[in-house]
Design an enzyme around this catalytic site. Sequence first.
Site, PDB file in Angstrom:
ATOM      1  N   TYR A 100      55.228  11.737 134.485  1.00 45.37           N
ATOM      2  CA  TYR A 100      55.546  12.749 134.581  1.00 45.37           C
ATOM      3  C   TYR A 100      55.575  12.517 136.488  1.00 45.37           C
ATOM      4  O   TYR A 100      56.032  13.351 136.858  1.00 45.37           O
ATOM      5  CB  TYR A 100      53.958  13.614 134.691  1.00 45.37           C
ATOM      6  N   ARG A 112      62.661  15.949 140.457  1.00 48.33           N
ATOM      7  CA  ARG A 112      62.273  17.816 140.842  1.00 48.33           C
ATOM      8  C   ARG A 112      62.325  18.064 141.709  1.00 48.33           C
ATOM      9  O   ARG A 112      63.103  19.159 142.417  1.00 48.33           O
ATOM     10  CB  ARG A 112      61.136  18.236 139.674  1.00 48.33           C
ATOM     11  N   TYR A 152      49.616  18.668 146.842  1.00 51.32           N
ATOM     12  CA  TYR A 152      48.399  17.368 146.485  1.00 51.32           C
ATOM     13  C   TYR A 152      48.625  16.469 146.932  1.00 51.32           C
ATOM     14  O   TYR A 152      50.028  16.230 147.404  1.00 51.32           O
ATOM     15  CB  TYR A 152      49.190  17.138 144.932  1.00 51.32           C
ATOM     16  N   ARG A 163      51.259  28.592 141.944  1.00 52.63           N
ATOM     17  CA  ARG A 163      49.823  28.881 140.636  1.00 52.63           C
ATOM     18  C   ARG A 163      50.825  30.511 139.528  1.00 52.63           C
ATOM     19  O   ARG A 163      50.810  30.317 138.453  1.00 52.63           O
ATOM     20  CB  ARG A 163      49.201  28.916 140.752  1.00 52.63           C
ATOM     21  N   GLU A 183      45.661  23.240 128.839  1.00 52.60           N
ATOM     22  CA  GLU A 183      45.891  23.609 129.443  1.00 52.60           C
ATOM     23  C   GLU A 183      46.710  25.090 128.950  1.00 52.60           C
ATOM     24  O   GLU A 183      47.245  24.914 128.131  1.00 52.60           O
ATOM     25  CB  GLU A 183      46.943  23.035 130.036  1.00 52.60           C
TER      26      GLU A 183
HETATM   27  C1  3EB Z   1      48.449  21.837 137.635  1.00 50.35           C
HETATM   28  O1  3EB Z   1      47.204  22.061 137.890  1.00 50.35           O
HETATM   29  C2  3EB Z   1      48.150  21.040 136.160  1.00 50.35           C
HETATM   30  O2  3EB Z   1      54.126  20.355 137.088  1.00 50.35           O
HETATM   31  O3  3EB Z   1      55.270  21.965 136.811  1.00 50.35           O
HETATM   32  C3  3EB Z   1      50.587  22.632 135.479  1.00 50.35           C
HETATM   33  C4  3EB Z   1      51.682  23.516 135.775  1.00 50.35           C
HETATM   34  C5  3EB Z   1      50.270  21.111 136.312  1.00 50.35           C
HETATM   35  C6  3EB Z   1      52.396  23.141 136.396  1.00 50.35           C
HETATM   36  C7  3EB Z   1      53.885  21.113 137.144  1.00 50.35           C
HETATM   37  C8  3EB Z   1      51.911  20.673 135.810  1.00 50.35           C
HETATM   38  C9  3EB Z   1      53.330  21.781 136.495  1.00 50.35           C
HETATM   39  O4  3EB Z   1      48.290  20.354 138.386  1.00 50.35           O
HETATM   40  C10 3EB Z   1      49.707  20.341 135.896  1.00 50.35           C
END
Ligand code: 3EB
Length: 339
Positions: free
Chosen positions: A142, A149, A202, A215, A326
Amino acid sequence: MSAAVSTAAVQGALRVQRLSLDAWRAGAASSALGGLAYGADTDTAGTGALDAPLLGGSRACVDAAFGSGALQRGRTGLVSWAHDGHWLHGHAHIDSGDLEHNAGHLYRDVFATLQQQGMPHLLRLWNYLPRINEHSQGLERYRQFNIGRQRAFIDSGAAAFEGAPAACAIGTAHGGLALHFIAGRQPPRALENPRQVPAWRYPRAYGPRAPTFSRAALADMGGGEVGLWISGTASIVGHQSVHLGDVRAQTRETVANLRAVVAAAQSQTSAALALEQLQCCVYVRHAADAAAVCDELSAAWGAGSPAAQAAVFVQADICRAELLVEVEGHVLAPGRLRG
Ligand code: 3EB
């Protein structure tokens, strides 16, 4: 004709409908912009498909998107697309190879498609990664994907941080890297969740390059409707995964996050957005947890709610190894965006 009338006609309507796989095959496939199939064989779905097993009583279905007017279909690099001059639906996959490189390759083809067809604004992306939590070359797959990306977004001039599209990144057992996306002519509004750190911010502990998504995306869908497209949402508060090993508590935290995103969206539109109306997909890491997750979601939304009735449950991996569940989805309702 007044200027107001012609301005309103600028945005063609995008309609989305969750159909049975049979209804899709019986005719919707030929008139739709595209679809995303759950529980269908990738080769026979006739559209983009998530290659992962359904859980519980979920039936094979397709989230079909319909435009208005004549469709143009084509292929740009590895991307197969269709558009109606307002909205573009596309999917692409690449079978084997290095995930960082493949992410870069597919995303470059996505951005080339958008530029060439004049629908430059990504609304929503689905990323399907084989063996998402495995490690190679000292880095989780990932996290390798996130490097490719983010670089492709930056290289193409697309918003890689604030303003990134809504997305999910789901792990499959086999197959290659697959993308599925919807883009349009107008930029959607990117939303964040006040309970969570933006993913594009992050800390480095989660990988050398941050994930590229917001989000949620809130958009005028045309036809007098507003659409809220909620990204993959899990049991994360701040930037930390919470309720490790407790799938019920993770599900409740996920619902709290979904509610916070809906509330953030509600402050920007006259449309009545309700979580109970969400057309969602629920990803469960361990098949044995499906009943508990279903139980918690039904308790939160009401077992008879449209969200609970329409939910599709899929066994899939999630981008952090400790996350057990999820949820992502969309809701469209009549209304307008507020300035
Ligand atoms: C998170 O909140 C959970 O890498 O496109 C959620 C939605 C998550 C999209 C992405 C990853 C992605 O980090 C993981």
